[in-house]
Scaffold this motif. Structure first.
Motif, short mmCIF file in Angstrom:
data_model
loop_
_atom_site.label_atom_id
_atom_site.label_comp_id
_atom_site.label_asym_id
_atom_site.label_seq_id
_atom_site.Cartn_x
_atom_site.Cartn_y
_atom_site.Cartn_z
N LYS B 174 47.96 29.66 71.28
CA LYS B 174 47.67 29.75 69.84
C LYS B 174 46.45 28.88 69.52
CE LYS B 174 51.60 31.95 69.03
NZ LYS B 174 51.38 33.37 69.37
N PRO B 175 45.38 29.48 68.98
CA PRO B 175 44.17 28.71 68.70
C PRO B 175 44.24 27.96 67.37
CG PRO B 175 43.82 30.98 68.08
CD PRO B 175 45.22 30.91 68.64
N ASP B 176 43.64 26.78 67.32
CA ASP B 176 43.43 26.16 66.01
C ASP B 176 42.17 26.79 65.38
OD1 ASP B 176 41.29 24.92 67.25
OD2 ASP B 176 41.89 22.89 66.76
N ASP B 177 41.84 26.35 64.17
CA ASP B 177 40.73 26.97 63.44
C ASP B 177 39.42 26.88 64.22
OD1 ASP B 177 42.46 27.50 61.34
OD2 ASP B 177 41.06 26.79 59.81
N ALA B 178 39.16 25.74 64.83
CA ALA B 178 37.89 25.56 65.53
C ALA B 178 37.83 26.44 66.78
CB ALA B 178 37.69 24.09 65.91
N ALA B 179 38.93 26.54 67.50
CA ALA B 179 38.96 27.41 68.68
C ALA B 179 38.81 28.87 68.26
CB ALA B 179 40.26 27.20 69.46
N TYR B 180 39.44 29.22 67.13
CA TYR B 180 39.34 30.60 66.63
C TYR B 180 37.88 30.94 66.27
CZ TYR B 180 40.83 34.86 64.21
OH TYR B 180 41.01 36.17 63.83
N ALA B 181 37.22 30.01 65.61
CA ALA B 181 35.81 30.22 65.23
C ALA B 181 34.94 30.35 66.48
CB ALA B 181 35.31 29.07 64.36
N ALA B 182 35.23 29.56 67.50
CA ALA B 182 34.46 29.63 68.75
C ALA B 182 34.67 30.99 69.43
CB ALA B 182 34.86 28.49 69.68
N ILE B 183 35.90 31.50 69.36
CA ILE B 183 36.17 32.83 69.92
C ILE B 183 35.33 33.89 69.19
CG2 ILE B 183 37.92 34.65 70.16
CD1 ILE B 183 40.02 32.38 70.55
N LEU B 184 35.31 33.83 67.86
CA LEU B 184 34.50 34.78 67.10
C LEU B 184 33.04 34.71 67.53
CD1 LEU B 184 35.92 34.29 63.45
CD2 LEU B 184 36.23 36.31 64.91
N ALA B 185 32.51 33.50 67.62
CA ALA B 185 31.10 33.33 67.99
C ALA B 185 30.85 33.88 69.40
CB ALA B 185 30.69 31.86 67.91
N TYR B 186 31.77 33.57 70.33
CA TYR B 186 31.61 34.05 71.70
C TYR B 186 31.61 35.58 71.76
CZ TYR B 186 32.39 35.43 76.45
OH TYR B 186 32.26 36.06 77.65
N LYS B 187 32.56 36.19 71.03
CA LYS B 187 32.65 37.65 71.08
C LYS B 187 31.38 38.30 70.53
CE LYS B 187 37.66 38.22 71.24
NZ LYS B 187 37.72 38.76 72.63
N GLN B 188 30.80 37.67 69.50
CA GLN B 188 29.55 38.19 68.95
C GLN B 188 28.40 38.02 69.94
OE1 GLN B 188 29.25 39.86 66.17
NE2 GLN B 188 27.03 40.03 66.11
N ALA B 189 28.45 36.95 70.74
CA ALA B 189 27.32 36.60 71.61
C ALA B 189 27.42 37.15 73.02
CB ALA B 189 27.20 35.07 71.69
N GLU B 190 28.62 37.61 73.45
CA GLU B 190 28.86 37.80 74.88
C GLU B 190 27.96 38.86 75.52
OE1 GLU B 190 32.80 39.10 76.03
OE2 GLU B 190 33.01 40.30 74.22
N LYS B 191 27.48 39.82 74.74
CA LYS B 191 26.65 40.87 75.34
C LYS B 191 25.27 40.36 75.73
CE LYS B 191 29.05 44.72 73.26
NZ LYS B 191 29.18 45.37 71.96
N ASP B 192 24.85 39.25 75.12
CA ASP B 192 23.55 38.66 75.49
C ASP B 192 23.68 37.14 75.44
OD1 ASP B 192 20.91 38.15 76.08
OD2 ASP B 192 20.20 38.53 74.04
#
Lengths: 246, 246
Positions: B174-192
């Motif tokens: 279960k992610p906390d808010d900061a881990a959740y935000a990092a997941i969002l950023a990673y998913k947006q960035a992962e293709k490049d």
């Protein structure tokens, strides 16, 4: 111009650098301030403690005493911190004393900045336009201050910072690493902003207090053209937030 | 189990809670440690200051003295902090004394944690699997520590935390808010991923030092099955990072 996302220990830097400061506390202080001013309140006076708020109210009994601790309205207060309470018939032509856990503390923390705006999803575009205009005029940078981060990271404030930063960068501002990360997160989340914010700790806390409608209310983008600006004051230690010309 | 992304003032909480700590300093300390152990180094000894590093080297002249200040190899050091220098012919069978601006300070800061892994993009999956296994066994949470945040936010560490958190959450954490935000950023960035990391302050700094190839080297996902774990030691104040069985 630079756009930075400040954490607690970078806040002081932004103030010292002379940046335009944009305070973000989506759930719910910023949204409440935007709503109150949009509905004709003359000003919102941020204070840090319950004791300060009550003392100020004794001196100014015609002001509305509002705020929260643990999300709940403190004893003897007229309003809590739910923006839906700050309707035109309640707040028009009145001053409001407001004390909240994170938002008003953050406002107090940046009250030394040369220019402070209060941003939420509700009034995002108005704050973006004013920040670009004023930072350009002052030849200053812009520091976005996510209030939730004062006592820990807050998902909804980070996403709102990402929205603001993405628009500022589209207009030519240069993001620092934290602002860039917030933009990435916002872009990933924007198609279901409410769904993502509801996963956050703050939204879940409000849900559990029966205040889930406040989350729905606050996660609406660009619905109010109101520009809250923190004005210095000889009467109030951290100033008064008033509606400026957008 | 919970997965949290720690900022400087939450680090202590994670240690006190008994979390498994995962230290991330993509550019370049974590990537250097992964590479050195992958290439047969016996251990990496993190120290905070140049004086500590030099004193330790005088006592142990057979150890390799390595590190950086401002991205550059300090005078008299045998290696800098470029992972590409830590080849098998240089490091196999050797101990390495390492001092870097953020990474080794962060390792020192979490050295009291019950279990500390060192993660980079290079060895992400190995650390994810070990963290899940050990946090499960210890009935503990996992705290991801982005080293860059000790002295300010770092884009590449945030994105690496997002990668690790996304995999941990897929496995049920279960992610906390900061881990959740990092997941969002990673998913947006992962293709490049490399393109986004290159926009960050740290990558641009390395480019300007002529170390752009280090960025290319470090932004490769799951290329080494090495599990660096910080072992306590009577000889070294912050322990020794050794390769554990993955």
């Amino acid at each position: 111009m630079a756009v930075r996302l400040a954490s607690q220990w970078e806040l002081k830097e932004g103030v010292e650098r002379g940046d335009v400061a944009v305070v973000i506390d989506v759930l719910r202080c910023s949204s409440t301030i935007a709503t109150a001013l949009h509905n004709g309140a003359l000003g919102v006076i941020p204070v840090k403690t319950l004791a300060e708020a009550r003392a100020l109210h004794r001196k100014n009994p015609n002001f509305i005493l509002a705020g929260e601790r643990g999300g709940v309205k403190p004893e003897g207060f007229q309003l809590g911190n739910s923006p839906r309470e700050f309707t035109r018939d309640v707040v028009e032509g009145r001053y409001i004393i407001l004390t909240t856990t994170d938002g008003t503390r953050t406002l107090a923390g940046v009250s030394g900045a040369r220019l402070v705006f209060v941003a939420s999803f509700l009034n995002a575009e108005t704050v973006v336009e004013a920040s670009l205009r004023e930072a350009g005029r002052l030849k200053a940078g812009i520091t976005l201050v996510a209030a939730g981060r004062m006592r820990g990271f807050s998902l909804e404030d980070h996403l709102c910072a990402g929205l603001l930063a993405s628009r500022l960068v589209e207009a030519g501002a240069k993001p620092d690493d934290a602002a860039y990360a917030a933009i990435l997160a916002y872009k990933q989340a924007e198609k279901d902003l409410l769904g993502h914010v509801r996963r956050g700790a703050h939204a879940r806390g409000l849900e559990s207090l029966g205040l889930g409608e406040d989350v729905d209310y606050c996660i609406r983008v660009d619905v109010m053209a109101v520009l809250p600006v923190l004005e210095k004051s000889v009467d109030f230690p951290y100033g008064v937030v008033k509606p400026a010309k957008a």
